[in-house]
Design a protein around this motif. Structure first.
Motif, PDB file in Angstrom:
ATOM      1  N   ASP A  98     -47.345  -0.861 -22.786  1.00 47.09           N
ATOM      2  CA  ASP A  98     -46.256  -0.415 -21.923  1.00 47.09           C
ATOM      3  C   ASP A  98     -46.561   0.935 -21.283  1.00 47.09           C
ATOM      4  N   VAL A 157     -51.565  -1.978 -14.028  1.00 51.35           N
ATOM      5  CA  VAL A 157     -50.369  -2.800 -13.798  1.00 51.35           C
ATOM      6  C   VAL A 157     -50.553  -4.172 -14.434  1.00 51.35           C
ATOM      7  N   GLY A 192     -49.750  -4.923 -18.114  1.00 52.19           N
ATOM      8  CA  GLY A 192     -48.379  -5.203 -18.494  1.00 52.19           C
ATOM      9  C   GLY A 192     -48.117  -6.659 -18.810  1.00 52.19           C
ATOM     10  N   TYR A 200     -46.055  -8.213 -12.461  1.00 50.95           N
ATOM     11  CA  TYR A 200     -47.286  -7.487 -12.792  1.00 50.95           C
ATOM     12  C   TYR A 200     -48.514  -8.232 -12.267  1.00 50.95           C
ATOM     13  N   GLU A 219     -41.066  -9.547 -14.761  1.00 53.42           N
ATOM     14  CA  GLU A 219     -42.073  -8.616 -15.268  1.00 53.42           C
ATOM     15  C   GLU A 219     -43.474  -9.230 -15.251  1.00 53.42           C
ATOM     16  N   THR A 220     -43.682 -10.294 -16.022  1.00 51.33           N
ATOM     17  CA  THR A 220     -45.021 -10.880 -16.088  1.00 51.33           C
ATOM     18  C   THR A 220     -45.484 -11.361 -14.721  1.00 51.33           C
ATOM     19  N   ASN A 244     -49.062   0.323 -18.520  1.00 53.77           N
ATOM     20  CA  ASN A 244     -48.397  -0.310 -17.383  1.00 53.77           C
ATOM     21  C   ASN A 244     -47.582   0.708 -16.587  1.00 53.77           C
ATOM     22  N   SER A 272     -47.561  -7.262 -22.407  1.00 52.22           N
ATOM     23  CA  SER A 272     -46.468  -6.561 -23.070  1.00 52.22           C
ATOM     24  C   SER A 272     -45.712  -7.433 -24.075  1.00 52.22           C
ATOM     25  N   TYR A 317     -48.127   1.867 -12.622  1.00 55.45           N
ATOM     26  CA  TYR A 317     -47.166   1.883 -11.516  1.00 55.45           C
ATOM     27  C   TYR A 317     -47.062   3.260 -10.872  1.00 55.45           C
TER      28      TYR A 317
END
Length: 228
Positions: A200, A186, A189, A152, A148-149, A203, A192, A207
């Protein structure tokens, strides 16, 4: 115009086949990712399920393991397609920003695939054994940090570098504005894990916009390839 910049001439400097292939891959990446995300939301309440205690999330996975694993494989495929997209887009300009964009785009694909593949490859074993601790650790490391991190950050960076390299000459101000807005959202995020409000949601909106930008990018390539 910089004589090393191929943007003003458009995709004509690259082969028509490469431009068409890149465009088709862009559309496939966006469609596959969006369909898989929707499917996961329907059968697994994803991504909200990740906010539940690890034991509950693992039980939910076990209840629909086959469907969830299949959708995550599809989502990983959609993420993996960013690598050939980055390579194809890299042929549109010889600018320094584009030379950086290619490896960044490939890295964005890799970290997302690594994070997503834990579900069909590792989680079934933990679900069978009830290993909640291993599941929770993988969610933190492979999910939050890597997939995720990292995803993003690198996706936003790739988008920004492409916009810098191509500029408004490629398709107009709307192309840069849409891409920049999606990249910023994006990137949000990344925050988050801190638990800031609306991160969220921003983010997710990012997307959605990014998928639209990618499809629009593909359409521009197809039109220019047809003309050339």
């Amino acid at each position: 115009m910089n004589p090393t910049d191929l943007t003003a001439a458009g995709p004509a400097r690259a082969t028509t086949a490469v431009c068409r292939g890149t465009a088709v891959t862009m559309i496939a990446a966006a469609v596959i990712a969006d369909v898989a995300f929707t499917g996961l939301g329907a059968v697994f309440d994803y991504p909200d399920v990740l906010e539940h205690p690890a034991a509950e999330a693992l039980a939910a996975f076990r209840a629909a393991q086959g469907a969830v694993s299949a959708w995550f494989l599809a989502l990983a495929l959609g993420a993996a397609l960013l690598a050939p997209v980055a390579i194809g887009v890299g042929r549109l300009s010889a600018a320094r920003a584009m030379r950086w964009a290619v490896p960044v785009g490939i890295a964005a694909a890799v970290v997302q695939v690594v994070g997503l593949l834990r579900w069909p490859l590792l989680v079934p074993g933990w679900a069978a054994s009830g290993d909640v601790d291993a599941f929770a650790t993988a969610n933190r490391v492979l999910g939050t940090v890597v997939g995720e991190t990292g995803g993003y950050l690198l996706t936003a960076l790739w988008t920004g570098l492409v916009l810098v390299a191509l500029g408004t000459r490629f398709a107009g101000r709307w192309f840069v504005a849409l891409g920049a807005a999606s990249a910023v959202l994006v990137f949000v995020g990344v925050f988050s894990p801190v638990g800031l409000p609306l991160v969220d949601l921003a983010n997710f909106a990012g997307y959605v916009l990014w998928s639209l930008w990618l499809v629009a990018f593909a359409i521009v390539l197809l039109v220019r390839a047809r003309r050339s």
